[in-house]
Each structure stands twice: as structure tokens, then as C-alpha cells.
Design a protein around this motif. Structure first.
Motif, short mmCIF file in Angstrom:
data_model
loop_
_atom_site.label_atom_id
_atom_site.label_comp_id
_atom_site.label_asym_id
_atom_site.label_seq_id
_atom_site.Cartn_x
_atom_site.Cartn_y
_atom_site.Cartn_z
N MET A 157 52.35 131.61 26.71
CA MET A 157 51.46 132.68 26.31
C MET A 157 51.05 132.52 24.85
O MET A 157 51.83 132.09 24.03
N ARG A 158 49.81 132.88 24.58
CA ARG A 158 49.28 132.77 23.22
C ARG A 158 49.64 134.01 22.39
O ARG A 158 49.92 135.07 22.94
N LEU A 159 49.54 133.84 21.07
CA LEU A 159 49.84 134.96 20.16
C LEU A 159 48.94 136.16 20.46
O LEU A 159 49.37 137.31 20.43
N VAL A 160 47.70 135.85 20.81
CA VAL A 160 46.72 136.92 21.08
C VAL A 160 47.17 137.80 22.26
O VAL A 160 46.79 138.96 22.38
N THR A 161 48.05 137.24 23.11
CA THR A 161 48.53 137.99 24.28
C THR A 161 49.22 139.29 23.87
O THR A 161 49.15 140.29 24.59
N PHE B 238 46.17 141.61 23.03
CA PHE B 238 45.22 141.78 24.14
C PHE B 238 45.74 141.06 25.38
O PHE B 238 45.29 139.97 25.71
N PRO B 239 46.70 141.69 26.08
CA PRO B 239 47.34 140.99 27.19
C PRO B 239 46.40 140.64 28.35
O PRO B 239 46.71 139.75 29.14
N HIS B 240 45.26 141.33 28.43
CA HIS B 240 44.38 141.07 29.58
C HIS B 240 43.06 140.40 29.18
O HIS B 240 42.10 140.40 29.95
N LEU B 241 43.01 139.84 27.99
CA LEU B 241 41.79 139.13 27.57
C LEU B 241 41.49 138.02 28.59
O LEU B 241 42.40 137.28 28.98
N PRO B 242 40.22 137.91 29.04
CA PRO B 242 39.92 136.90 30.08
C PRO B 242 39.84 135.48 29.52
O PRO B 242 38.77 134.92 29.33
N ARG C 189 45.81 131.61 34.24
CA ARG C 189 46.91 130.79 34.80
C ARG C 189 48.18 131.64 34.94
O ARG C 189 48.89 131.57 35.92
N ARG C 190 48.45 132.48 33.90
CA ARG C 190 49.62 133.35 33.95
C ARG C 190 49.57 134.27 35.17
O ARG C 190 50.54 134.40 35.92
N ASP C 191 48.38 134.89 35.40
CA ASP C 191 48.28 135.86 36.50
C ASP C 191 48.44 135.18 37.86
O ASP C 191 49.07 135.72 38.76
N THR C 192 47.88 133.95 37.98
CA THR C 192 48.02 133.22 39.25
C THR C 192 49.49 132.88 39.47
O THR C 192 50.04 133.05 40.57
#
Ligand code: HEM
Length: 283
Positions: free
Chosen positions: A1-5, A8-12, A18-21
Motif C-alpha cells: 500500500m502507498r502512503l497516500v492510502t 485516501f484509502p479509496h483513491l482510484p 489490486r488491493r481490492d481484487t
């Protein structure tokens, strides 16, 4: 996961897709396991963590749902996996850095003493004897905490007073971020905080204890402190005691930089070693 997560955990972005899949697939696998456990053992299955979660009841008597059990199994998996693997790698990088030769020597000598006294077995009791290695790992976690920030939702507004006497109001509903990477290096708690010095936790020193309850927060603190702390130390000690007993190692790549672009900052790039089997093999 990126820092931005974190923000903004749901940024497209591709990483989130890939995480959601992957999570959906993991949930499918774990749901299959949970429902087959329930079918195979309608009256209670083996005495393990999965069964505890299935059998748990809320205060009002409600049973856990399959989605909740799967969620908790997924969190336990992620809470324990990256954290431990990154700490294991940083332990190697720190111990094998030329500047830390004396700490490596102390850790190897401790293993030699233990093998002489207790033989080459490594079990729960023997792991408790590895104080030097324990401090080496603890100091790694101070400098390289895998969870770099603790986040809390303020359910009520409250006031924080700093050491200098300044006061800050935290309004209800706000998120409080407590950055481990900063407070594990506070100079009024840790002497020479940027240096790797496992002995700062040694008998008679205990810099973290002297600094107050929340001076060392690599495993969090309070109600939601890490439940896997003891297990984490044990597994990293199992790995490193085996390596120290059996191999002479030398780091041939430069000391790694930290990869700050990810949620759990591990070493950037590869940490490369040269190793030879020790002549007096012990395990
Ligand atoms: C070096 C290894 C580890 C580190 C540095 C670490 C760090 C942490 C930290 C900082 C927290 C608190 C998070 C917060 O307050 O927001 C936490 C919570 C947690 N950890 Fe670990 N952890 C490690 C290994 C493990 C392992 C091996 C397991 C499971 C076997 C585990 C399971 C958990 C769980 C379930 C929680 C949530 C506790 C709660 O919310 O009540 N951790 N960990």
C-alpha cells in the motif's frame, strides 16, 4: 500500500484496485474455510484461533457473523506478516552493518553461551534467554517501526498540553495521528537517538521505561496495543538465532535506505549478504 492510502484509502489508483481484487479473493478463500469449519464441526471444532472467533459472542449475546470472522482473520494475517518480515530484514541490515560489528559479536557470543549451556534446541524456554538478541530487535523497531503512525478518532474533544506548556484543542470527530517515527526518536527520552544502540534497553539503562508509559510505541499502547508482540519477538528470534549460530555473514550492499512511499516503510531495494556456513555447526 502507498502512503497516500492512509489519507485516501479509496483513491482510484492501480495499487488500490489490486488491493481490492486481492482482498475479495482472500475473503472468498477464508469464507470457504469458515463455512466448512461450521459444517464439519456443528458442536464446536478444534481449540484454535479460528474456532475462538467463530464461537465468540458480543456483550448482548449476538454471535459473530461470517463476514466479521473473515475480516478479523484477514486483519490478523496482515497485522503479523509485513510487520514481522520487515523487522526481520532490518534486524539483519542493522546487525551486519560494519558500524555495528560489536553488537553482532555480542549477539553471536550470546548464542554460543546458550548452546554451551542448553544445547542446540530452540524452544520457548531457550528463546527467553536471548536478551541481547531481544534488545537488538527492540532497537531495530525503535528506529524502523513498521507502523509509522497510530491513528485515533477523537470521540470527544480534548486538550493536549506539551512539555513546553503549550495547549492544543483536539475537536470531537477529528483524527489524531501519532507518528512513531518521530516520538521513538525524541532526544529527551533517547540519548543519541539516531544511533543504533541496543544497550539503551539494557539492565540499569531502560531509557524507554525512564521516559514514561508511551515512550516506546513500536507495538502501540493502551487498549489496542499489539496482541502479537510476544509472538513477533519469538519468530524473529527463531530466524536470527538460527542464522547467527550457523552462518558467518557480511552485508555486501550498502546499508539500505528506507522506502517511505509505502504504508509500512521497509528497506528500499535489496539487502545483499555474503555468507559461509560456520565451521562449528550448532543447529
Ligand atoms: C514486529 C512485528 C509487529 C509490529 C511492529 C506490530 C505493531 C503493531 C502496532 C503498532 C499495533 C497498534 C496499532 C494501533 O494502535 O493502531 C498493532 C496491533 C495489532 N497487532 Fe501487531 N505488530 C507486529 C506483529 C504482530 C503479529 C505477529 C500479530 C499476530 C500474530 C499481530 C497482531 C496485531 C493485532 C490483531 C493488532 C490489533 C490489536 C487491537 O486493535 O486491539 N501483530 N501491532
Amino acid at each position: 500500500m502507498r502512503l497516500v492510502t492512509i489519507l485516501f484509502p479509496h483513491l482510484p489508483i492501480p495499487a488500490h484496485r489490486r488491493r481490492d481484487t486481492a482482498r475479495a479473493r482472500l475473503c472468498e478463500i477464508f469464507s470457504g474455510i469458515v463455512s466448512s469449519r461450521k459444517t464439519s464441526y456443528p458442536d464446536g471444532g478444534p481449540n484454535d484461533m479460528l474456532q475462538c472467533l467463530i464461537d465468540s459472542r458480543y456483550k448482548d449475546g449476538r454471535a459473530t457473523t461470517e463476514t466479521e470472522v473473515v475480516g478479523m482473520v484477514v486483519s490478523a494475517l496482515f497485522a503479523g506478516q509485513h510487520t514481522s518480515s520487515s523487522t526481520g530484514t532490518w534486524t539483519g541490515a542493522r546487525l551486519l552493518a560494519r558500524a555495528n560489528a560489536k553488537h553482532l559479536r555480542a549477539a553471536v557470543q550470546e548464542q554460543e553461551r546458550i548452546v554451551e549451556r542448553l544445547g542446540d534446541r530452540v524452544d520457548y524456554e531457550v528463546l527467553q534467554e536471548m536478551d541481547t538478541l531481544h534488545r537488538c530487535i527492540k532497537e531495530v523497531l525503535r528506529l524502523h517501526p513498521p507502523a509509522m503512525m497510530l491513528l485515533r478518532h477523537a470521540r470527544r474533544s480534548f486538550t493536549v498540553r506539551t512539555m513546553e506548556g503549550d495547549e492544543y484543542q483536539v475537536p470531537e470527530g477529528h483524527t489524531v495521528a501519532s507518528p512513531l517515527v518521530i516520538h521513538n526518536r525524541l532526544p529527551h527520552v533517547y540519548k543519541d537517538p539516531e544511533r543504533y544502540k541496543p544497550d539503551r534497553f539494557g539492565p540499569g539503562r531502560g531509557e524507554d521505561a525512564a521516559g514514561g508509559a508511551f515512550s516506546y510505541t513500536a507495538f502501540g499502547g493502551g487498549r489496542h496495543a499489539c496482541v502479537g508482540e510476544a509472538f513477533a519477538y519469538m519468530q524473529i528470534k527463531v530466524i536470527w538465532s538460527h542464522l547467527l549460530r550457523n552462518f558467518e555473514m557480511e552485508m555486501v550492499s550498502p546499508f539500505p535506505e528506507t522506502d517511505w512511499n509505502v504504508v509500512m516503510p521497509g528497506p528500499k531495494g535489496k539487502v545483499m549478504l555474503r555468507y559461509n556456513r560456520r565451521m562449528s555447526t550448532t543447529a
